[in-house]
Motif scaffolding. Structure first.
Motif, mmCIF file in Angstrom:
data_model
loop_
_atom_site.group_PDB
_atom_site.id
_atom_site.type_symbol
_atom_site.label_atom_id
_atom_site.label_comp_id
_atom_site.label_asym_id
_atom_site.label_seq_id
_atom_site.Cartn_x
_atom_site.Cartn_y
_atom_site.Cartn_z
ATOM 1 N N PRO A 99 0.813 -1.204 0.000
ATOM 2 C CA PRO A 99 0.000 0.000 0.000
ATOM 3 C C PRO A 99 0.848 1.256 0.000
ATOM 4 N N ALA A 100 0.347 2.297 -0.665
ATOM 5 C CA ALA A 100 1.134 3.506 -0.840
ATOM 6 C C ALA A 100 1.590 4.102 0.478
ATOM 7 N N ASP A 101 0.753 4.059 1.517
ATOM 8 C CA ASP A 101 1.117 4.727 2.747
ATOM 9 C C ASP A 101 2.053 3.892 3.613
ATOM 10 N N THR A 102 2.523 2.754 3.127
ATOM 11 C CA THR A 102 3.595 2.047 3.825
ATOM 12 C C THR A 102 4.853 2.002 2.967
ATOM 13 N N ASP A 103 4.817 2.565 1.760
ATOM 14 C CA ASP A 103 5.928 2.441 0.828
ATOM 15 C C ASP A 103 7.248 2.956 1.388
ATOM 16 N N ASN A 104 7.226 4.096 2.052
ATOM 17 C CA ASN A 104 8.460 4.704 2.510
ATOM 18 C C ASN A 104 8.643 4.605 4.010
ATOM 19 N N PHE A 105 8.008 3.624 4.625
ATOM 20 C CA PHE A 105 8.171 3.423 6.055
ATOM 21 C C PHE A 105 9.262 2.392 6.281
ATOM 22 N N ILE A 106 10.345 2.807 6.916
ATOM 23 C CA ILE A 106 11.423 1.883 7.219
ATOM 24 C C ILE A 106 11.051 1.077 8.456
ATOM 25 N N VAL A 107 11.147 -0.229 8.358
ATOM 26 C CA VAL A 107 10.961 -1.059 9.533
ATOM 27 C C VAL A 107 12.027 -0.646 10.539
ATOM 28 N N SER A 108 11.640 -0.415 11.778
ATOM 29 C CA SER A 108 12.603 0.096 12.742
ATOM 30 C C SER A 108 13.804 -0.836 12.848
ATOM 31 N N ALA A 109 14.967 -0.263 13.005
ATOM 32 C CA ALA A 109 16.224 -0.996 12.945
ATOM 33 C C ALA A 109 16.295 -2.090 13.997
ATOM 34 N N ARG A 110 16.540 -3.309 13.537
ATOM 35 C CA ARG A 110 16.664 -4.457 14.443
ATOM 36 C C ARG A 110 17.972 -5.188 14.169
ATOM 37 N N ASN A 111 18.449 -5.897 15.169
ATOM 38 C CA ASN A 111 19.726 -6.584 15.009
ATOM 39 C C ASN A 111 19.546 -8.096 14.940
ATOM 40 N N LEU A 112 20.657 -8.812 14.838
ATOM 41 C CA LEU A 112 20.621 -10.261 14.692
ATOM 42 C C LEU A 112 19.992 -10.933 15.908
ATOM 43 N N ALA A 146 15.972 -0.813 7.814
ATOM 44 C CA ALA A 146 17.282 -0.363 8.288
ATOM 45 C C ALA A 146 17.890 -1.339 9.273
ATOM 46 N N ALA A 147 17.534 -2.611 9.157
ATOM 47 C CA ALA A 147 18.052 -3.620 10.083
ATOM 48 C C ALA A 147 19.537 -3.888 9.834
ATOM 49 N N SER A 148 20.229 -4.309 10.888
ATOM 50 C CA SER A 148 21.639 -4.701 10.763
ATOM 51 C C SER A 148 21.776 -6.205 10.520
ATOM 52 N N PHE A 149 20.656 -6.900 10.346
ATOM 53 C CA PHE A 149 20.657 -8.350 10.179
ATOM 54 C C PHE A 149 21.540 -8.785 9.010
ATOM 55 N N THR A 150 21.359 -8.167 7.857
ATOM 56 C CA THR A 150 22.152 -8.530 6.683
ATOM 57 C C THR A 150 23.631 -8.336 6.953
ATOM 58 N N ALA A 151 23.981 -7.192 7.538
ATOM 59 C CA ALA A 151 25.386 -6.904 7.830
ATOM 60 C C ALA A 151 25.979 -7.930 8.794
ATOM 61 N N GLU A 152 25.259 -8.263 9.847
ATOM 62 C CA GLU A 152 25.789 -9.160 10.867
ATOM 63 C C GLU A 152 25.937 -10.591 10.359
ATOM 64 N N VAL A 153 24.928 -11.076 9.637
ATOM 65 C CA VAL A 153 24.990 -12.462 9.170
ATOM 66 C C VAL A 153 26.048 -12.628 8.085
ATOM 67 N N THR A 154 26.128 -11.691 7.155
ATOM 68 C CA THR A 154 27.131 -11.805 6.090
ATOM 69 C C THR A 154 28.547 -11.663 6.652
ATOM 70 N N ALA A 155 28.705 -10.888 7.724
ATOM 71 C CA ALA A 155 30.020 -10.767 8.359
ATOM 72 C C ALA A 155 30.473 -12.098 8.953
ATOM 73 N N GLN A 156 29.514 -12.969 9.261
ATOM 74 C CA GLN A 156 29.813 -14.288 9.807
ATOM 75 C C GLN A 156 29.878 -15.359 8.712
#
Length: 225
Positions: free
Chosen positions: A2-15, A40-50
């Motif tokens: 839906p248009a009104d969720t298009d630019n809503f970033i899911v709040s940043a979460r970690n691994l 804006a999660a750090s999940f991708t960064a943390e898992v790929t770093a491992q």
């Protein structure tokens, strides 16, 4: 979406949060994973770093890097402020304190910005229900705080989005099964499951360890035919 969720970033979460949100095991983290929407999660960064293999997809990645990075920090602060101002809607037992919740948000957003700067190829601008991935590109898709959250997403759209995620991944997990205001979405979940099962997509509910939104104690697991 839906248009009104298009630019809503899911709040940043970690691994650590993702592990609890989706009951992820070490074996799960060794699979090819799609995080959609990745926000804006750090999940991708943390898992790929491992040494893991994660791709994040979100329409917000279309933004210029500087604008995206500023928005990530802004949304992290916004999410923390909202949780504090609506504290009675939340169970703080998992985080312990509002300060720890806010620190996780800040650190995750910063890790996202750093990884996106170095490895933008991991972050694909894409929007459900038309993902630019071939069938079975992933072993596991994770979808948090989108489906069952926003009342403007219809039953039919839920079914379409889940079918798309089970097209590109062997298994998809969805959390939470409550609305943005914390109300259980039981009737919606059952309607969606009924249509999916009719279409050959197998589903089941599974308990998770994460506790924050009240009534959010389970995820939906879907597997294509």
């Amino acid at each position: 979406m839906p248009a009104d969720t298009d630019n809503f970033i899911v709040s940043a979460r970690n691994l650590e949060e993702y592990r609890a949100l989706f009951a992820l095991t070490d074996d799960d983290l060794a699979r090819r994973i799609l995080d959609c929407p990745g926000g804006a999660a750090s999940f991708t960064a943390e898992v790929t770093a491992q040494g893991g293999d994660v791709t994040a997809a979100d329409p917000v990645y279309e933004l210029p890097a500087a604008e995206l990075h500023a928005l990530a920090a802004e949304q992290a602060a916004r999410a923390s402020g909202f949780a504090v101002s609506h504290g009675d809607q939340y169970d703080w037992s998992w985080y312990g304190t509002a300060e720890r919740h806010a620190q996780i948000r800040r650190d995750a957003a910063a890790a996202f910005v750093a990884d996106h700067t170095r490895h933008s190829e991991r972050y694909v601008a894409a929007q459900l229900p038309d993902l630019p991935f071939a069938d079975d590109s992933f072993d596991l898709a994770l979808c948090s705080h989108l489906l069952f959250t926003y009342p403007q997403i219809t039953v039919e759209q839920h079914v379409t989005y889940i079918r798309e995620l089970t097209r590109v991944a062997a298994e998809a997990r969805f959390f939470p099964l409550v609305t943005i205001t914390g109300s259980p979405a039981d009737d919606l979940v059952e309607s969606v499951r009924h249509q999916l099962e009719r279409d050959g997509v197998r589903t089941h509910l599974a308990d998770v360890a994460f506790r924050f939104q009240k009534h959010a104690t389970q995820m939906l697991v879907a597997k294509g035919s």
